[in-house]
Design a protein around this motif. Structure first.
Motif, PDB file in Angstrom:
ATOM      1  N   UNK A  66      -8.133 -41.735  23.166  1.00  0.00           N
ATOM      2  CA  UNK A  66      -8.960 -40.718  22.528  1.00  0.00           C
ATOM      3  C   UNK A  66      -9.543 -39.777  23.571  1.00  0.00           C
ATOM      4  N   UNK A  67      -9.410 -38.472  23.333  1.00  0.00           N
ATOM      5  CA  UNK A  67     -10.017 -37.441  24.166  1.00  0.00           C
ATOM      6  C   UNK A  67     -11.431 -37.173  23.671  1.00  0.00           C
ATOM      7  N   UNK A  68     -11.588 -37.086  22.362  1.00  0.00           N
ATOM      8  CA  UNK A  68     -12.896 -36.807  21.766  1.00  0.00           C
ATOM      9  C   UNK A  68     -12.979 -37.491  20.409  1.00  0.00           C
ATOM     10  N   UNK A  69     -14.147 -38.056  20.126  1.00  0.00           N
ATOM     11  CA  UNK A  69     -14.426 -38.599  18.797  1.00  0.00           C
ATOM     12  C   UNK A  69     -15.891 -38.326  18.523  1.00  0.00           C
ATOM     13  N   UNK A  70     -16.177 -37.727  17.377  1.00  0.00           N
ATOM     14  CA  UNK A  70     -17.569 -37.471  17.055  1.00  0.00           C
ATOM     15  C   UNK A  70     -17.720 -36.626  15.814  1.00  0.00           C
ATOM     16  N   UNK A  71     -18.981 -36.361  15.503  1.00  0.00           N
ATOM     17  CA  UNK A  71     -19.319 -35.538  14.349  1.00  0.00           C
ATOM     18  C   UNK A  71     -19.930 -34.240  14.835  1.00  0.00           C
ATOM     19  N   UNK A  72     -19.892 -33.202  14.013  1.00  0.00           N
ATOM     20  CA  UNK A  72     -20.560 -31.963  14.394  1.00  0.00           C
ATOM     21  C   UNK A  72     -22.066 -32.181  14.529  1.00  0.00           C
ATOM     22  N   UNK A  73     -22.694 -31.341  15.302  1.00  0.00           N
ATOM     23  CA  UNK A  73     -24.146 -31.397  15.456  1.00  0.00           C
ATOM     24  C   UNK A  73     -24.814 -30.906  14.175  1.00  0.00           C
ATOM     25  N   UNK A  74     -25.909 -31.558  13.791  1.00  0.00           N
ATOM     26  CA  UNK A  74     -26.665 -31.120  12.612  1.00  0.00           C
ATOM     27  C   UNK A  74     -27.312 -29.757  12.839  1.00  0.00           C
ATOM     28  N   UNK A  75     -27.344 -29.286  14.086  1.00  0.00           N
ATOM     29  CA  UNK A  75     -27.926 -27.970  14.363  1.00  0.00           C
ATOM     30  C   UNK A  75     -27.176 -26.842  13.656  1.00  0.00           C
ATOM     31  N   UNK A  76     -25.914 -27.090  13.259  1.00  0.00           N
ATOM     32  CA  UNK A  76     -25.207 -26.041  12.527  1.00  0.00           C
ATOM     33  C   UNK A  76     -25.827 -25.806  11.152  1.00  0.00           C
ATOM     34  N   UNK A 114     -24.248 -25.712  21.806  1.00  0.00           N
ATOM     35  CA  UNK A 114     -23.166 -26.073  20.892  1.00  0.00           C
ATOM     36  C   UNK A 114     -22.379 -24.818  20.522  1.00  0.00           C
ATOM     37  N   UNK A 115     -21.237 -25.018  19.915  1.00  0.00           N
ATOM     38  CA  UNK A 115     -20.392 -23.919  19.462  1.00  0.00           C
ATOM     39  C   UNK A 115     -19.289 -24.476  18.583  1.00  0.00           C
ATOM     40  N   UNK A 116     -18.437 -23.597  18.136  1.00  0.00           N
ATOM     41  CA  UNK A 116     -17.313 -24.000  17.296  1.00  0.00           C
ATOM     42  C   UNK A 116     -16.023 -23.828  18.092  1.00  0.00           C
ATOM     43  N   UNK A 117     -15.085 -24.731  17.867  1.00  0.00           N
ATOM     44  CA  UNK A 117     -13.757 -24.623  18.458  1.00  0.00           C
ATOM     45  C   UNK A 117     -12.812 -24.273  17.310  1.00  0.00           C
ATOM     46  N   UNK A 118     -12.119 -23.147  17.445  1.00  0.00           N
ATOM     47  CA  UNK A 118     -11.194 -22.683  16.413  1.00  0.00           C
ATOM     48  C   UNK A 118      -9.775 -22.835  16.957  1.00  0.00           C
ATOM     49  N   UNK A 152      -2.180 -26.072   7.162  1.00  0.00           N
ATOM     50  CA  UNK A 152      -3.498 -25.849   7.766  1.00  0.00           C
ATOM     51  C   UNK A 152      -3.346 -25.041   9.043  1.00  0.00           C
ATOM     52  N   UNK A 153      -3.148 -23.723   8.928  1.00  0.00           N
ATOM     53  CA  UNK A 153      -2.910 -22.924  10.131  1.00  0.00           C
ATOM     54  C   UNK A 153      -4.145 -22.737  11.008  1.00  0.00           C
ATOM     55  N   UNK A 154      -5.344 -22.856  10.430  1.00  0.00           N
ATOM     56  CA  UNK A 154      -6.570 -22.679  11.211  1.00  0.00           C
ATOM     57  C   UNK A 154      -7.439 -23.922  11.061  1.00  0.00           C
ATOM     58  N   UNK A 155      -7.809 -24.502  12.178  1.00  0.00           N
ATOM     59  CA  UNK A 155      -8.705 -25.650  12.208  1.00  0.00           C
ATOM     60  C   UNK A 155      -9.996 -25.201  12.859  1.00  0.00           C
ATOM     61  N   UNK A 156     -11.114 -25.429  12.187  1.00  0.00           N
ATOM     62  CA  UNK A 156     -12.427 -25.071  12.734  1.00  0.00           C
ATOM     63  C   UNK A 156     -13.215 -26.353  12.957  1.00  0.00           C
ATOM     64  N   UNK A 157     -13.614 -26.566  14.192  1.00  0.00           N
ATOM     65  CA  UNK A 157     -14.418 -27.723  14.561  1.00  0.00           C
ATOM     66  C   UNK A 157     -15.818 -27.211  14.895  1.00  0.00           C
ATOM     67  N   UNK A 158     -16.730 -27.176  13.918  1.00  0.00           N
ATOM     68  CA  UNK A 158     -18.052 -26.591  14.150  1.00  0.00           C
ATOM     69  C   UNK A 158     -19.007 -27.572  14.830  1.00  0.00           C
ATOM     70  N   UNK A 159     -20.025 -27.029  15.468  1.00  0.00           N
ATOM     71  CA  UNK A 159     -21.100 -27.849  16.013  1.00  0.00           C
ATOM     72  C   UNK A 159     -20.694 -28.770  17.147  1.00  0.00           C
ATOM     73  N   UNK A 160     -19.752 -28.357  17.976  1.00  0.00           N
ATOM     74  CA  UNK A 160     -19.298 -29.182  19.087  1.00  0.00           C
ATOM     75  C   UNK A 160     -20.142 -28.911  20.329  1.00  0.00           C
ATOM     76  N   UNK A 161     -20.611 -29.979  20.971  1.00  0.00           N
ATOM     77  CA  UNK A 161     -21.290 -29.809  22.249  1.00  0.00           C
ATOM     78  C   UNK A 161     -20.236 -29.503  23.303  1.00  0.00           C
ATOM     79  N   UNK A 162     -20.582 -28.663  24.259  1.00  0.00           N
ATOM     80  CA  UNK A 162     -19.655 -28.241  25.315  1.00  0.00           C
ATOM     81  C   UNK A 162     -18.336 -27.738  24.717  1.00  0.00           C
ATOM     82  N   UNK A 163     -18.449 -26.816  23.762  1.00  0.00           N
ATOM     83  CA  UNK A 163     -17.274 -26.323  23.036  1.00  0.00           C
ATOM     84  C   UNK A 163     -16.257 -25.661  23.956  1.00  0.00           C
ATOM     85  N   UNK A 164     -16.728 -24.951  24.983  1.00  0.00           N
ATOM     86  CA  UNK A 164     -15.790 -24.288  25.883  1.00  0.00           C
ATOM     87  C   UNK A 164     -14.985 -25.294  26.700  1.00  0.00           C
ATOM     88  N   UNK A 165     -15.630 -26.358  27.145  1.00  0.00           N
ATOM     89  CA  UNK A 165     -14.922 -27.401  27.879  1.00  0.00           C
ATOM     90  C   UNK A 165     -13.938 -28.123  26.968  1.00  0.00           C
TER      91      UNK A 165
END
Length: 175
Positions: free
Chosen positions: A16-26, A124-128, A136-149
């Motif tokens: 696993x590279x990443x496992x988690x839920x979006x931040x409630x801050x969204x 936080x940010x979203x990864x698109x 499903x041509x577009x996947x949006x992962x909202x509320x990710x910490x360190x979204x750019x990384x």
């Protein structure tokens, strides 16, 4: 190794590279709107009760509806989970009914990170993710910490998997 580091080949193929839920801050805009709505209901009831006989039940019902909307937004984020391993992105979501979707990393065409000003304050940010998956041509992962990384690591993992599988991207039509 980076927080969302690519897994070395000596580890299992489904590492696993990443496992988690979006931040409630969204949900911050929904929480603020709910608080303003409850305040408006209170002020409206206070004014209306001085002018007319108004039952206490009406504002209580209105406040409960607003709290229900806020609770629903909270639960939707709470019951959303993203898992990114070295082969695919999997999204599990749903409160009562559960939906599970996945896309293979070699189908990724482009990954973008989006950082609205108010989310940037909290890191936080979203990864698109744009994919060649027709369902499903577009996947949006909202509320990710360190979204750019996460975006960088996802790009690297997708390129590495395409190289391992010998998959090449061919653009048909508009480039």
């Amino acid at each position: 190794m980076a927080r969302y580091g690519i897994v070395p080949r000596s580890e299992p193929i489904n590492a696993v590279i990443f496992r988690g839920t979006p931040s409630q801050l969204i949900n911050l805009p929904a929480f603020i709107k709910g608080a303003v709505a409850i305040l408006a209901i209170g002020i409206g009831f206070g004014y209306a009760s001085t002018q007319w006989p108004v039952s206490w039940f009406i504002p209580v019902l209105a406040v409960l509806l607003v709290l229900g909307g806020i609770g629903l937004a909270y639960l939707q984020v709470k019951f959303t989970e993203f898992e990114i391993d070295v082969e695919r992105i999997t999204c599990r979501k749903g409160i009562l009914n559960r939906t599970v979707q996945s896309v293979e990393l070699f189908r990724i065409q482009d990954v973008t990170s989006v950082h609205p000003w108010w989310q940037r304050m909290f890191g936080i940010g979203a990864v698109v993710v744009m994919t060649s998956d027709s369902n499903n041509p577009v996947w949006r992962l909202p509320g990710m910490t360190d979204a750019e990384q996460l975006r960088n690591e996802l790009n690297r993992a997708a390129i590495a998997l395409r190289d391992v599988k010998g998959v090449r991207e061919v653009n048909m039509g508009r480039v």
